[in-house]
Motif scaffolding. Structure first.
Motif, PDB file in Angstrom:
ATOM      1  N   LEU A 152       0.827  -1.209   0.000  1.00  0.00           N
ATOM      2  CA  LEU A 152       0.000   0.000   0.000  1.00  0.00           C
ATOM      3  C   LEU A 152       0.860   1.257   0.000  1.00  0.00           C
ATOM      4  CD1 LEU A 152      -2.770   1.347   0.145  1.00  0.00           C
ATOM      5  CD2 LEU A 152      -2.671   1.135   2.641  1.00  0.00           C
ATOM      6  N   SER A 153       1.920   1.244   0.812  1.00  0.00           N
ATOM      7  CA  SER A 153       2.797   2.425   0.853  1.00  0.00           C
ATOM      8  C   SER A 153       3.431   2.667  -0.506  1.00  0.00           C
ATOM      9  CB  SER A 153       3.874   2.254   1.928  1.00  0.00           C
ATOM     10  OG  SER A 153       4.752   1.187   1.614  1.00  0.00           O
ATOM     11  N   SER A 154       3.711   1.614  -1.234  1.00  0.00           N
ATOM     12  CA  SER A 154       4.263   1.749  -2.578  1.00  0.00           C
ATOM     13  C   SER A 154       3.242   2.384  -3.517  1.00  0.00           C
ATOM     14  CB  SER A 154       4.686   0.380  -3.112  1.00  0.00           C
ATOM     15  OG  SER A 154       5.109   0.477  -4.455  1.00  0.00           O
ATOM     16  N   PHE A 155       1.991   1.930  -3.412  1.00  0.00           N
ATOM     17  CA  PHE A 155       0.930   2.502  -4.254  1.00  0.00           C
ATOM     18  C   PHE A 155       0.737   3.996  -3.958  1.00  0.00           C
ATOM     19  CE2 PHE A 155      -1.252  -1.914  -4.086  1.00  0.00           C
ATOM     20  CZ  PHE A 155      -0.400  -2.374  -5.084  1.00  0.00           C
ATOM     21  N   LEU A 156       0.889   4.359  -2.669  1.00  0.00           N
ATOM     22  CA  LEU A 156       0.648   5.750  -2.248  1.00  0.00           C
ATOM     23  C   LEU A 156       1.881   6.630  -2.378  1.00  0.00           C
ATOM     24  CD1 LEU A 156      -1.428   5.079   1.006  1.00  0.00           C
ATOM     25  CD2 LEU A 156      -2.294   5.649  -1.281  1.00  0.00           C
ATOM     26  N   HIS A 157       3.004   6.037  -2.802  1.00  0.00           N
ATOM     27  CA  HIS A 157       4.269   6.770  -2.953  1.00  0.00           C
ATOM     28  C   HIS A 157       4.696   7.409  -1.631  1.00  0.00           C
ATOM     29  CE1 HIS A 157       3.567   6.137  -7.194  1.00  0.00           C
ATOM     30  NE2 HIS A 157       2.455   6.852  -7.152  1.00  0.00           N
ATOM     31  N   THR A 158       4.637   6.595  -0.573  1.00  0.00           N
ATOM     32  CA  THR A 158       5.025   7.093   0.738  1.00  0.00           C
ATOM     33  C   THR A 158       5.862   6.034   1.454  1.00  0.00           C
ATOM     34  OG1 THR A 158       4.209   8.130   2.776  1.00  0.00           O
ATOM     35  CG2 THR A 158       3.000   6.209   1.967  1.00  0.00           C
ATOM     36  N   ASP A 159       6.463   6.444   2.545  1.00  0.00           N
ATOM     37  CA  ASP A 159       7.260   5.536   3.368  1.00  0.00           C
ATOM     38  C   ASP A 159       6.321   4.700   4.236  1.00  0.00           C
ATOM     39  OD1 ASP A 159       8.670   5.473   6.387  1.00  0.00           O
ATOM     40  OD2 ASP A 159       9.949   4.827   4.716  1.00  0.00           O
ATOM     41  N   VAL A 160       6.629   3.403   4.387  1.00  0.00           N
ATOM     42  CA  VAL A 160       5.758   2.522   5.146  1.00  0.00           C
ATOM     43  C   VAL A 160       5.628   2.970   6.592  1.00  0.00           C
ATOM     44  CG1 VAL A 160       7.572   0.872   5.769  1.00  0.00           C
ATOM     45  CG2 VAL A 160       5.179   0.108   5.627  1.00  0.00           C
ATOM     46  N   ASN A 161       6.680   3.529   7.176  1.00  0.00           N
ATOM     47  CA  ASN A 161       6.606   4.018   8.562  1.00  0.00           C
ATOM     48  C   ASN A 161       5.676   5.227   8.677  1.00  0.00           C
ATOM     49  OD1 ASN A 161       8.378   2.067   9.645  1.00  0.00           O
ATOM     50  ND2 ASN A 161      10.148   3.228   8.894  1.00  0.00           N
ATOM     51  N   GLN A 162       5.711   6.107   7.660  1.00  0.00           N
ATOM     52  CA  GLN A 162       4.791   7.247   7.638  1.00  0.00           C
ATOM     53  C   GLN A 162       3.350   6.756   7.572  1.00  0.00           C
ATOM     54  OE1 GLN A 162       4.861  10.658   7.832  1.00  0.00           O
ATOM     55  NE2 GLN A 162       2.643  10.623   7.524  1.00  0.00           N
ATOM     56  N   LEU A 163       3.122   5.726   6.753  1.00  0.00           N
ATOM     57  CA  LEU A 163       1.778   5.154   6.627  1.00  0.00           C
ATOM     58  C   LEU A 163       1.315   4.555   7.958  1.00  0.00           C
ATOM     59  CD1 LEU A 163      -0.649   4.336   4.918  1.00  0.00           C
ATOM     60  CD2 LEU A 163       0.621   2.297   4.195  1.00  0.00           C
ATOM     61  N   LYS A 164       2.220   3.821   8.630  1.00  0.00           N
ATOM     62  CA  LYS A 164       1.862   3.231   9.921  1.00  0.00           C
ATOM     63  C   LYS A 164       1.539   4.297  10.960  1.00  0.00           C
ATOM     64  CE  LYS A 164       4.407  -1.155   9.596  1.00  0.00           C
ATOM     65  NZ  LYS A 164       5.530  -1.946  10.160  1.00  0.00           N
ATOM     66  N   ARG A 165       2.355   5.351  10.986  1.00  0.00           N
ATOM     67  CA  ARG A 165       2.117   6.422  11.964  1.00  0.00           C
ATOM     68  C   ARG A 165       0.740   7.047  11.756  1.00  0.00           C
ATOM     69  NH1 ARG A 165       7.608   7.599  11.055  1.00  0.00           N
ATOM     70  NH2 ARG A 165       7.055   9.128   9.444  1.00  0.00           N
ATOM     71  N   GLU A 166       0.426   7.315  10.497  1.00  0.00           N
ATOM     72  CA  GLU A 166      -0.872   7.948  10.252  1.00  0.00           C
ATOM     73  C   GLU A 166      -2.015   6.977  10.515  1.00  0.00           C
ATOM     74  OE1 GLU A 166      -3.286  10.480   6.859  1.00  0.00           O
ATOM     75  OE2 GLU A 166      -1.112  10.546   6.966  1.00  0.00           O
ATOM     76  N   TRP A 167      -1.809   5.734  10.208  1.00  0.00           N
ATOM     77  CA  TRP A 167      -2.851   4.733  10.413  1.00  0.00           C
ATOM     78  C   TRP A 167      -3.270   4.659  11.882  1.00  0.00           C
ATOM     79  CZ3 TRP A 167      -3.324   0.566   6.379  1.00  0.00           C
ATOM     80  CH2 TRP A 167      -4.467  -0.209   6.577  1.00  0.00           C
ATOM     81  N   HIS A 168      -2.280   4.734  12.759  1.00  0.00           N
ATOM     82  CA  HIS A 168      -2.561   4.527  14.177  1.00  0.00           C
ATOM     83  C   HIS A 168      -2.595   5.820  14.994  1.00  0.00           C
ATOM     84  CE1 HIS A 168      -2.265   0.243  13.543  1.00  0.00           C
ATOM     85  NE2 HIS A 168      -1.073   0.388  12.995  1.00  0.00           N
ATOM     86  N   LYS A 169      -2.547   6.979  14.338  1.00  0.00           N
ATOM     87  CA  LYS A 169      -2.465   8.224  15.103  1.00  0.00           C
ATOM     88  C   LYS A 169      -3.783   8.579  15.787  1.00  0.00           C
ATOM     89  CE  LYS A 169      -3.687  11.528  11.449  1.00  0.00           C
ATOM     90  NZ  LYS A 169      -3.249  12.676  10.646  1.00  0.00           N
ATOM     91  N   GLU A 170      -4.887   8.025  15.291  1.00  0.00           N
ATOM     92  CA  GLU A 170      -6.182   8.315  15.894  1.00  0.00           C
ATOM     93  C   GLU A 170      -6.899   7.000  16.164  1.00  0.00           C
ATOM     94  OE1 GLU A 170      -8.518  11.286  13.819  1.00  0.00           O
ATOM     95  OE2 GLU A 170      -6.734  11.902  12.715  1.00  0.00           O
ATOM     96  N   GLY A 171      -7.788   7.044  17.128  1.00  0.00           N
ATOM     97  CA  GLY A 171      -8.580   5.859  17.413  1.00  0.00           C
ATOM     98  C   GLY A 171      -9.818   5.777  16.555  1.00  0.00           C
ATOM     99  N   THR A 172     -10.036   6.788  15.717  1.00  0.00           N
ATOM    100  CA  THR A 172     -11.220   6.820  14.866  1.00  0.00           C
ATOM    101  C   THR A 172     -10.799   6.722  13.402  1.00  0.00           C
ATOM    102  OG1 THR A 172     -11.099   9.231  14.837  1.00  0.00           O
ATOM    103  CG2 THR A 172     -12.546   8.229  16.476  1.00  0.00           C
ATOM    104  N   PRO A 173     -11.698   6.325  12.518  1.00  0.00           N
ATOM    105  CA  PRO A 173     -11.371   6.290  11.088  1.00  0.00           C
ATOM    106  C   PRO A 173     -11.039   7.698  10.589  1.00  0.00           C
ATOM    107  CG  PRO A 173     -13.443   5.161  11.548  1.00  0.00           C
ATOM    108  CD  PRO A 173     -13.079   5.890  12.792  1.00  0.00           C
TER     109      PRO A 173
END
Length: 557
Positions: free
Chosen positions: A63-84
């Protein structure tokens, strides 16, 4: 449940849902032909809390490859909130997906990452459409948020109009609630994959409303491109329909980006309704006052030697124009002729004539007790301009002469200047320019019409004979005066140039103007061009830009 349109059972289910807003439900804008000015559905990526399995980690890398982003950046944003929430890439706004990304994400079948249509309000390009305005976040305690706020555990940010039509029409545009996509979650906040996503949306075919403006999107965009190509740094261009004073285009420079506004910067302000020193375009008012009060005969000769000899006044032509009458003085924009004319007028006569012509007062369309509002205005923070300050005595001859040539304390907006031309074309009747013609329901019915109306002066109006004569003199400006460069325009045009001396941060600068109309034989458009704060040595960019605008309008027609 008291105060809710839900049963206890329904509310218990809602307590286990998490949602994200796809569309605020806010009303949209179109141009005069129905072309959208706001609102475009595009795809966004909604992220939910995930389980963290190894398979999930592998797909995260894809997914991070598709979004042209770093996988760690994707993980941080994914878990930064408890809501969608929508994927932002670390920014403040959702990142919209390309068609290829949509296909790739869907084929990935990654639990907790879904693609949904998101309403994008503004187009991404910088724009000169400050009349439209922008949004900012509403205070959470303003009492205006929809009941959907309590239906899902997602304190989404509702926004309200901060300037322009977004602000003046706020009570109508707000709508009746957003569209949310929700997922059922377990006690620890994980999405329950067996339960399909659910859409919560208002059930009312009337909303969101559609605001039909008077703007022609093609003309607006074309003139924005012309102003960029001409290298315009500061200023405004206004195009009015001569039939009714409706705004067909209103461009303010520098441009702004409504989705990224810094309130501390000035680019979001609409220079088309901000007052500026007018210079010689104000000689239209002085000439009208002289004709109306019969202080100058049309054949009377004046003598210009270049210098006036007092009040620090001189003509732009170093060695003077020699002998010339008022019409020729108007065409050549001779300061000496207008200084002598001003001596015969009272300051109050200049003020009265300006008021009759729609200057030194707001002229934009407004009405009281309409649409549930005490006052509805089309032009947010429209400045009224002025002729003189209270500190200036009416008997001060030097101040009166400077006023008569559009200097001293005189201020005019580009909207007023363009409307002045329409006023002369309507025998001296002042119309109120509109930005909006009607507001429709989503299903096509009319909610509110905003009919044309006049903006009369308590001082009455100038005579049709004076209006016709001034229009003829504007033709002389192009035929044998300061507007000769316009003789080869596609249309036969007429108008008046102006150059005003101003100060910017202690440095001498000029405001350049050209206002006029075309085609002369059957007028279609009145145009005002203001180029602000240019070097005194610069060529007259406003006249050149006026021609380009008129040529473009001729091409469009």
């Amino acid at each position: 449940m008291p105060g809710f349109q839900r049963t206890v059972r329904e509310m218990s289910v809602l307590q286990r849902e998490r949602g994200v807003m796809l569309d605020s439900g806010r009303g949209q804008f179109t141009d005069v032909h129905g072309r959208p000015l706001t609102g475009k559905l595009q795809w966004g990526l909604v992220l939910y809390s995930s389980s963290g399995k190894s398979e999930h980690d592998l797909k995260l890398k894809q997914l991070s490859s598709f979004l042209h982003t770093d996988v760690n950046q994707l993980k941080r944003e994914w878990h930064k909130e408890g809501t969608p929430h929508l994927w932002t890439g670390g920014g403040s706004e959702p990142i919209l997906l390309t068609d290829a990304q949509v296909v790739n994400v869907r084929n990935l079948h990654l639990q907790g990452a879904d693609v949904y249509p998101v309403m994008r309000r503004y187009f991404p390009e910088a724009s000169g459409s400050q009349w439209l305005g922008y949004l900012n976040e509403s205070p959470k305690d303003d009492g205006k948020l929809s009941r959907h706020q309590d239906e899902v555990k997602q304190p989404f940010a509702m926004k309200s109009g901060a300037s322009g039509l977004e602000r003046t029409l706020e009570p109508l545009l707000r709508g009746i609630g957003p569209t949310l996509i929700t997922r059922m979650v377990s006690g620890n906040g994980q999405v329950i994959p067996e339960v399909e996503p659910r859409v919560i949306a208002p059930r009312n075919s009337h909303y969101p409303l559609v605001v039909e403006t008077t703007i022609d999107a093609r003309i607006q965009q074309g003139i924005e491109e012309l102003s960029e190509a001409a290298g315009l740094k500061e200023g405004a261009i206004v195009v009015l329909d001569t039939a009714n004073a409706d705004v067909r285009a209103m461009v303010s420079v520098p441009f702004y980006q409504p989705q990224h506004v810094d309130p501390l910067q000035s680019s979001w302000g609409n220079r088309a309704i901000q007052a500026a020193v007018p210079g010689s375009i104000f000689k239209i008012v002085t000439a009208a006052a002289a004709l109306e009060n019969q202080v100058v005969s049309r054949d009377e000769k004046f003598h210009c030697e270049g210098a006036y000899g007092k009040y620090g006044l001189s003509c732009w032509k170093e060695h003077g124009h020699g002998e010339l009458n008022l019409e020729k003085g108007f065409a050549e924009s001779c300061n000496i002729v207008f200084a002598e004319t001003a001596r015969r007028l009272h300051m109050e006569q200049l003020e009265q004539t300006a008021d009759r012509l729609g200057l030194a007062r707001s002229v934009g369309w407004q009405a009281q007790h309409i649409g549930g509002m005490p006052v509805l205005k089309h032009f947010d923070h429209e400045e009224s301009g002025r002729i003189r300050t209270n500190a200036v005595e009416s008997a001060d001859e030097g101040a009166k002469i400077q006023t008569a040539i559009g200097q001293r304390d005189v201020l005019v907006t580009p909207l007023q200047a363009a409307n002045l031309i329409v006023t002369l074309l309507h025998d001296g009747k002042v119309n109120a320019p509109r930005l909006v013609q009607r507001i429709r329901y989503a299903d096509g019915g009319t909610m509110l019409d905003m009919p044309l109306h006049a903006s009369p002066s308590a001082e009455g109006q100038i005579s049709p004979a004076t209006a016709h004569l001034l229009l003829r003199w504007m033709n002389t400006v192009v035929r044998e005066g300061t507007g000769k460069s316009l003789q080869h325009a596609r249309w036969h045009v007429a108008g008046k140039s102006g150059t005003a001396q101003v100060q910017q941060q202690g440095k001498a600068r000029n405001n350049q103007w050209f206002i006029g109309y075309g085609p002369v034989e059957k007028p279609r458009y009145a145009v005002a061009v203001l180029v602000q704060n240019v070097s005194p040595e610069a060529s007259h960019q406003a006249t050149a830009l006026f021609r380009k605008v008129m040529d473009y309008l001729a091409e469009c027609s």
